[in-house]
Design an enzyme around this catalytic site. Structure first.
Site, PDB file in Angstrom:
ATOM      1  N   ARG A  49      10.454  -3.230   5.422  1.00 26.15           N
ATOM      2  CA  ARG A  49       9.996  -3.113   6.822  1.00 26.15           C
ATOM      3  C   ARG A  49      10.972  -3.725   7.816  1.00 26.15           C
ATOM      4  NH1 ARG A  49       4.250  -2.417   7.197  1.00 26.15           N
ATOM      5  NH2 ARG A  49       3.753  -0.842   5.669  1.00 26.15           N
ATOM      6  N   ARG A  53       8.647  -2.706  13.850  1.00 26.65           N
ATOM      7  CA  ARG A  53       7.738  -3.842  13.973  1.00 26.65           C
ATOM      8  C   ARG A  53       8.285  -5.046  14.719  1.00 26.65           C
ATOM      9  NH1 ARG A  53       2.833  -3.935  10.252  1.00 26.65           N
ATOM     10  NH2 ARG A  53       3.892  -5.095   8.639  1.00 26.65           N
ATOM     11  N   ARG A  62      10.422   3.204  20.486  1.00 31.15           N
ATOM     12  CA  ARG A  62       9.317   3.864  19.832  1.00 31.15           C
ATOM     13  C   ARG A  62       8.270   4.373  20.808  1.00 31.15           C
ATOM     14  NH1 ARG A  62       5.100   5.299  17.926  1.00 31.15           N
ATOM     15  NH2 ARG A  62       3.661   4.202  16.570  1.00 31.15           N
ATOM     16  N   ASP A  98       7.650   6.981   6.451  1.00 25.19           N
ATOM     17  CA  ASP A  98       6.474   6.287   5.914  1.00 25.19           C
ATOM     18  C   ASP A  98       6.042   6.980   4.631  1.00 25.19           C
ATOM     19  OD1 ASP A  98       4.380   4.109   6.987  1.00 25.19           O
ATOM     20  OD2 ASP A  98       3.344   5.602   5.793  1.00 25.19           O
ATOM     21  N   TYR A 173      -4.955   5.510  -0.609  1.00 23.02           N
ATOM     22  CA  TYR A 173      -5.127   5.939   0.791  1.00 23.02           C
ATOM     23  C   TYR A 173      -5.921   7.236   0.887  1.00 23.02           C
ATOM     24  CZ  TYR A 173      -2.111   2.291   2.620  1.00 23.02           C
ATOM     25  OH  TYR A 173      -1.606   1.072   2.982  1.00 23.02           O
TER      26      TYR A 173
HETATM   27  O1  CP3 Z   1      11.721  -0.908   6.762  1.00 21.26           O
HETATM   28  C1  CP3 Z   1      11.009  -0.016   7.242  1.00 21.26           C
HETATM   29  O2  CP3 Z   1      10.252  -0.183   8.220  1.00 21.26           O
HETATM   30  C2  CP3 Z   1      11.191   1.318   6.613  1.00 21.26           C
HETATM   31  C3  CP3 Z   1      10.199   2.285   6.875  1.00 21.26           C
HETATM   32  C4  CP3 Z   1       8.827   2.111   6.273  1.00 21.26           C
HETATM   33  C5  CP3 Z   1       7.636   2.117   7.038  1.00 21.26           C
HETATM   34  N1  CP3 Z   1       6.594   2.160   6.182  1.00 21.26           N
HETATM   35  C6  CP3 Z   1       7.595   2.142   8.491  1.00 21.26           C
HETATM   36  C7  CP3 Z   1       6.340   1.732   9.173  1.00 21.26           C
HETATM   37  C8  CP3 Z   1       8.462   2.045   4.942  1.00 21.26           C
HETATM   38  C9  CP3 Z   1       9.355   1.931   3.723  1.00 21.26           C
HETATM   39  C10 CP3 Z   1       7.039   2.099   4.895  1.00 21.26           C
HETATM   40  C11 CP3 Z   1       6.299   2.160   3.640  1.00 21.26           C
HETATM   41  C12 CP3 Z   1       4.847   1.970   3.696  1.00 21.26           C
HETATM   42  N2  CP3 Z   1       3.956   2.491   4.570  1.00 21.26           N
HETATM   43  C13 CP3 Z   1       4.139   1.265   2.715  1.00 21.26           C
HETATM   44  C14 CP3 Z   1       4.750   0.608   1.515  1.00 21.26           C
HETATM   45  C15 CP3 Z   1       5.357  -0.682   1.869  1.00 21.26           C
HETATM   46  C16 CP3 Z   1       4.375  -1.789   2.028  1.00 21.26           C
HETATM   47  O3  CP3 Z   1       4.343  -2.364   3.111  1.00 21.26           O
HETATM   48  O4  CP3 Z   1       3.695  -2.085   1.047  1.00 21.26           O
HETATM   49  C17 CP3 Z   1       2.788   1.318   3.042  1.00 21.26           C
HETATM   50  C18 CP3 Z   1       1.645   0.665   2.297  1.00 21.26           C
HETATM   51  C19 CP3 Z   1       2.681   2.108   4.220  1.00 21.26           C
HETATM   52  C20 CP3 Z   1       1.456   2.483   4.950  1.00 21.26           C
HETATM   53  C21 CP3 Z   1       1.491   1.884   6.303  1.00 21.26           C
HETATM   54  N3  CP3 Z   1       2.190   2.418   7.375  1.00 21.26           N
HETATM   55  C22 CP3 Z   1       0.896   0.664   6.741  1.00 21.26           C
HETATM   56  C23 CP3 Z   1       0.035  -0.239   5.889  1.00 21.26           C
HETATM   57  C24 CP3 Z   1       1.280   0.473   8.087  1.00 21.26           C
HETATM   58  C25 CP3 Z   1       1.001  -0.715   8.976  1.00 21.26           C
HETATM   59  C26 CP3 Z   1       0.019  -0.472  10.049  1.00 21.26           C
HETATM   60  C27 CP3 Z   1       0.261  -1.449  11.171  1.00 21.26           C
HETATM   61  O5  CP3 Z   1       0.562  -1.002  12.281  1.00 21.26           O
HETATM   62  O6  CP3 Z   1       0.150  -2.669  10.925  1.00 21.26           O
HETATM   63  C28 CP3 Z   1       2.080   1.580   8.450  1.00 21.26           C
HETATM   64  C29 CP3 Z   1       2.730   1.796   9.738  1.00 21.26           C
HETATM   65  C30 CP3 Z   1       4.199   1.556   9.746  1.00 21.26           C
HETATM   66  N4  CP3 Z   1       5.060   2.068   8.825  1.00 21.26           N
HETATM   67  C31 CP3 Z   1       4.931   0.850  10.738  1.00 21.26           C
HETATM   68  C32 CP3 Z   1       6.292   0.985  10.392  1.00 21.26           C
HETATM   69  C33 CP3 Z   1       7.481   0.499  11.143  1.00 21.26           C
HETATM   70  C34 CP3 Z   1       4.346   0.127  11.928  1.00 21.26           C
HETATM   71  C35 CP3 Z   1       3.703   1.073  12.894  1.00 21.26           C
HETATM   72  C36 CP3 Z   1       4.483   1.365  14.139  1.00 21.26           C
HETATM   73  O7  CP3 Z   1       5.575   0.853  14.386  1.00 21.26           O
HETATM   74  O8  CP3 Z   1       3.968   2.177  14.933  1.00 21.26           O
END
Ligand code: CP3
Length: 369
Positions: A49, A53, A62, A98, A173
């Site tokens: 991540r 974020r 974004r 994602d 999910y």
């Molecule tokens: O380093 C990176 O950010 C690479 C990209 C990446 C994202 N998600 C971007 C993201 C990767 C590799 C993921 C994988 C992912 N997505 C996982 C596996 C990794 C882990 O954390 O265990 C999982 C479980 C997800 C599902 C998911 N997507 C979740 C639980 C969330 C968080 C929700 C939140 O807002 O707290 C997301 C959203 C997400 N994926 C964000 C990012 C940068 C944040 C949302 C945003 O910026 O709008």
């Protein structure tokens, strides 16, 4: 400087302005060498991540709206992937995308809600839902992902990590309809209808294979299979209900691209480490609940490890962070086959300056001979 890239081509890069021609193969870079268990000039580091974020430049770019729309814009997704690489000088980039992108792209009906995570409109409940999980045709369904990968490979001086969600975490999910603490509906399907469960995991393995191999074909150098929630399972259940599908992902990706190392990651997987390795991974992700030296002792010499600083530790005052980073490094004690990372993703409240400090410390580390 000449760079040989993931697709085998070479390209001149004058950004370093040194006027020196240095032969450089992705396979020789610290991240890929560490994945292979080979010694390298420094301990490589990247952060799960890292893209998004916690970075103000990410939030600025974004804007509002669904994250899936941002992922579908290759120019923006490329820039977001590059932001942490520039800022931190990490040894690998991870694609801004994602784990739900393939299921979204085949029309299963999933979105990512900020602050919540993936949300599924009509969760997976019965055999006829299998028909909603058609195979992924990456060129047609996710052309934007491939364009982003191609853009990145042309820009990057470090390897790009492809990724996909592992069958169990994706099933959770899709069955729960969103994030779940207990995975109750998922487990009741798994225990109650093992035949339908196996069919579901086969479809999800196919999606992961198609997605990862397409990202590798577009130029990514390694891949990570995210089984973030596998730690919810007892080892014998993991072995029976999940391992076969995840093993197939590693086997088929290796058949396709033997030169691309694979990382297998989950949270709370202290009891599953050996099984995660048995799935066929070159590297096993270790979270902060297991000391790295214990993890290495359990995994044996043939497997590399990735981890494992507590993501919350970087919120502590700088001397405490430095001590914690040193502890992780010292527990590995300079053995080849360690990729420094957090034990899970960067928390949104993380100060990017602190992560930059962590990278500097990891890169400066020299084990006491
Ligand atoms: O380093 C990176 O950010 C690479 C990209 C990446 C994202 N998600 C971007 C993201 C990767 C590799 C993921 C994988 C992912 N997505 C996982 C596996 C990794 C882990 O954390 O265990 C999982 C479980 C997800 C599902 C998911 N997507 C979740 C639980 C969330 C968080 C929700 C939140 O807002 O707290 C997301 C959203 C997400 N994926 C964000 C990012 C940068 C944040 C949302 C945003 O910026 O709008």
């Amino acid at each position: 400087m000449w760079l040989r890239l993931g697709d085998g081509t070479s390209r001149r890069d004058d950004r370093y302005g040194l006027g020196v021609v240095v032969g450089c193969d992705v396979a020789d870079l610290p991240f890929v060498r560490a994945c292979r268990g080979l010694p390298s000039e420094r301990v490589p580091v990247w952060f799960m991540r890292q893209a998004g974020r916690s970075l103000p430049e990410y939030r600025a770019l974004r804007g509002e709206g669904s994250m899936l729309d941002t992922i579908a814009r290759p120019d923006v997704a490329t820039e977001i992937t590059l932001q942490p690489v520039r800022r931190y000088g990490v040894d690998a980039a991870i694609l801004y995308s994602d784990i739900v992108v393939p299921t979204h792209a085949i029309g299963f009906g999933v979105d990512i809600v900020p602050g919540v995570g993936p949300v599924v409109e009509h969760p997976f409940r019965e055999a006829r839902d299998l028909a909603r999980l058609r195979p992924l045709d990456p060129e047609a369904d996710t052309p934007y992902v491939l364009e982003t990968v191609r853009n990145l490979v042309a820009e990057l001086q470090v390897p790009l990590i492809a990724f996909a969600g592992a069958p169990f975490t994706m099933a959770s999910y899709l069955v729960e309809g969103g994030p779940s603490r207990t995975h109750a509906l998922t487990k009741s399907l798994m225990y109650g209808d093992p035949v339908l469960w196996a069919a579901l995991l086969e479809r999800l393995a196919d999606l992961a294979i198609a997605s990862i191999t397409s990202q590798l074909d577009a130029g990514a150098s390694a891949f990570q299979l995210f089984d973030s929630w596998a730690g919810a399972l007892a080892p014998h259940d993991y072995e029976r209900f999940v391992l076969p599908a995840s093993r197939r992902v590693f086997a088929e990706v290796a058949d396709h691209r033997a030169d691309a190392p694979g990382i297998h990651f989950g949270v709370g997987t202290g009891e599953l480490l050996e099984l995660l390795a048995q799935a066929g991974a070159d590297v096993v992700g270790v979270d902060w609940r297991v000391h790295l030296d214990d993890a290495r002792a359990r995994l044996g010499p043939g497997v590399a490890v990735q981890g494992n600083l507590d993501p919350a530790a970087v919120l502590a005052p700088p001397p405490v962070v430095a001590e914690r980073v040193a502890d992780v490094l010292d527990r590995n004690a300079g053995r080849p086959g360690h990729i420094f990372n957090l034990g899970h993703g960067v928390l949104p409240e993380t100060d990017p300056e602190v992560l930059a400090q962590v990278v500097e410390q990891v890169h400066g580390y020299r084990p006491i001979p």
